[in-house]
Design a protein around this motif. Structure first.
Motif, short mmCIF file in Angstrom:
data_model
loop_
_atom_site.label_atom_id
_atom_site.label_comp_id
_atom_site.label_asym_id
_atom_site.label_seq_id
_atom_site.Cartn_x
_atom_site.Cartn_y
_atom_site.Cartn_z
N TRP A 296 14.37 -37.52 -17.39
CA TRP A 296 13.09 -37.36 -16.70
C TRP A 296 12.11 -38.39 -17.23
O TRP A 296 11.83 -38.44 -18.43
N LEU A 299 6.71 -38.73 -17.15
CA LEU A 299 6.21 -37.36 -17.18
C LEU A 299 4.69 -37.31 -17.29
O LEU A 299 4.05 -36.37 -16.81
N PHE A 305 5.55 -29.65 -12.72
CA PHE A 305 6.89 -29.92 -13.23
C PHE A 305 7.94 -28.95 -12.69
O PHE A 305 9.01 -28.79 -13.28
N LEU A 322 13.39 -36.78 -22.21
CA LEU A 322 12.07 -36.63 -21.63
C LEU A 322 11.27 -37.87 -21.99
O LEU A 322 11.00 -38.12 -23.16
N PHE A 324 7.96 -40.57 -21.39
CA PHE A 324 6.55 -40.54 -21.02
C PHE A 324 5.85 -41.75 -21.62
O PHE A 324 6.26 -42.28 -22.65
#
Length: 364
Positions: A296, A299, A305, A322, A324
């Motif tokens: 993912w 973010l 989400f 994750l 970001f």
């Protein structure tokens, strides 16, 4: 198809504009951040078909050369999606959230606001009703699984995804992490995307800085040569190109004699702010037994989400990372359950030491 470009100071602001003007079924075509007059501008191109274009909705189309004869586009999968929608509409009135414990009720209402799809909510509701004291997070864990990317030990770690998904940056982060964890290992980066000069520069630069071997193989014959040259490497991180019109990942892998190998793991990089129809369309093209996880990305640009749960249910794949923020170092975490639920219920980015808020506590 109606196509429009939206601009704003943040992705959340722009996505709100898109949802308001084009509706929840809008398809994200591109997403980029620009600098104008010293300010950061988010620019997203979205599209929607007001009249339900058969090519996108899965409706029947005329068979070429035989006007009037119809051909199904998605077969049994489209029919199953329609059946689920009808069943969900029938069952929803019977999903009496007031019959749950107050904390469970609030958590379920929150998931609904986050965009978690109704069939998933119905399944959670039945689980909670059938077992006294059942944990919503425990039940969600059966839907949205995690497996940290560092636990994948295949020799070829490939990252695939649509244009603008952040796959190249994610791959760089994975390669650097692997090299730092085992400096003596022979780690390589292989660029198979011959169309993007920017991605090539990023890969080459960080490979040189990190002591990682860099190579390019845009064509199938180039890939075969690299396989022979790199047979003694411990791990090779492969940046896959975005699929062209009508192409599937299975085809791309077969052209390079990879389809039957057991030392290949493909990770699909996805941002969390695409429309449900777009995720379904992408999965049809990227579906393969070699796809092992979802990374993912972006973010920090999302405003909700629920898609993390929806896509997990649709693909059956665990989240492995994750990602970001714009930087390469310190902006991607290996997926783990607590970080995932803090993200969903608190919008708390991984690595943030802030205590989880009431939404997480209600779901526990």
């Amino acid at each position: 198809m109606r196509v429009k470009t939206f601009r704003g100071s943040s992705a959340a602001q722009v996505m709100a504009q898109i949802k308001k003007e084009l509706g929840p079924e809008a398809v994200i075509l591109s997403n980029q951040t620009k600098r104008e007059d010293g300010k950061s501008i988010c620019e997203i191109m979205a599209a929607v078909e007001p009249d339900q274009d058969p090519a996108e909705t899965g409706a029947d189309q005329d068979i070429p050369g035989a006007p009037g004869r119809k051909a199904p586009q998605d077969g049994w999968e489209r029919e199953w999606c329609e059946m689920k929608g009808h069943l969900s509409a029938l069952l929803k009135p019977h999903m009496d959230l007031a019959s749950l414990q107050p904390r469970q009720k609030m958590a379920m209402e929150y998931l609904e606001r986050e965009g978690v799809e109704e069939p998933i909510l119905m399944g959670l509701f039945r689980k909670l009703k059938s077992a006294a004291g059942a944990s919503l997070l425990a039940e969600l864990g059966h839907v949205a699984r995690v497996k940290p990317y560092v636990q994948f030990h295949e020799k070829f770690q490939m990252v695939a995804g649509p244009t603008g998904s952040g796959k190249t940056t994610a791959l760089v982060r994975m390669a650097i992490t692997a090299k730092r964890a085992a400096p003596d290992k022979r780690v390589g980066i292989l660029n198979c995307d011959g169309r993007g000069a920017g991605g090539k520069a990023i890969l080459k630069r960080y490979a040189e800085l990190s002591g990682i071997t860099y190579a390019e193989a845009p064509e199938p014959e180039d890939f075969i040569k690299v396989l022979l040259a790199c047979r003694n490497f411990d791990v090779i991180f492969v940046d896959l190109p975005a699929l062209t019109q009508g192409q599937t990942l299975a085809q791309w892998l077969a052209e390079r004699s990879l389809a039957l190998r057991d030392d290949v793991a493909v990770h699909l990089a996805l941002p969390p702010f695409m429309a449900p129809a777009h995720y379904r369309s992408l999965w049809e093209r990227y579906r393969s037994p070699l796809v092992k996880s979802i990374i993912w990305t972006k973010l920090d640009e999302a405003c909700s989400f629920g898609s993390l749960i929806n896509v997990a249910q649709m693909t059956g794949l665990p989240a492995s990372a994750l990602s970001f923020g714009p930087g390469v170092v310190g902006s991607m975490s290996a997926a783990e359950s607590q970080a995932l639920w803090r993200l969903v219920f608190s919008h708390q980015m991984p690595g943030n030491s802030q205590a989880p808020n009431q939404n997480v506590e209600q779901a526990a």
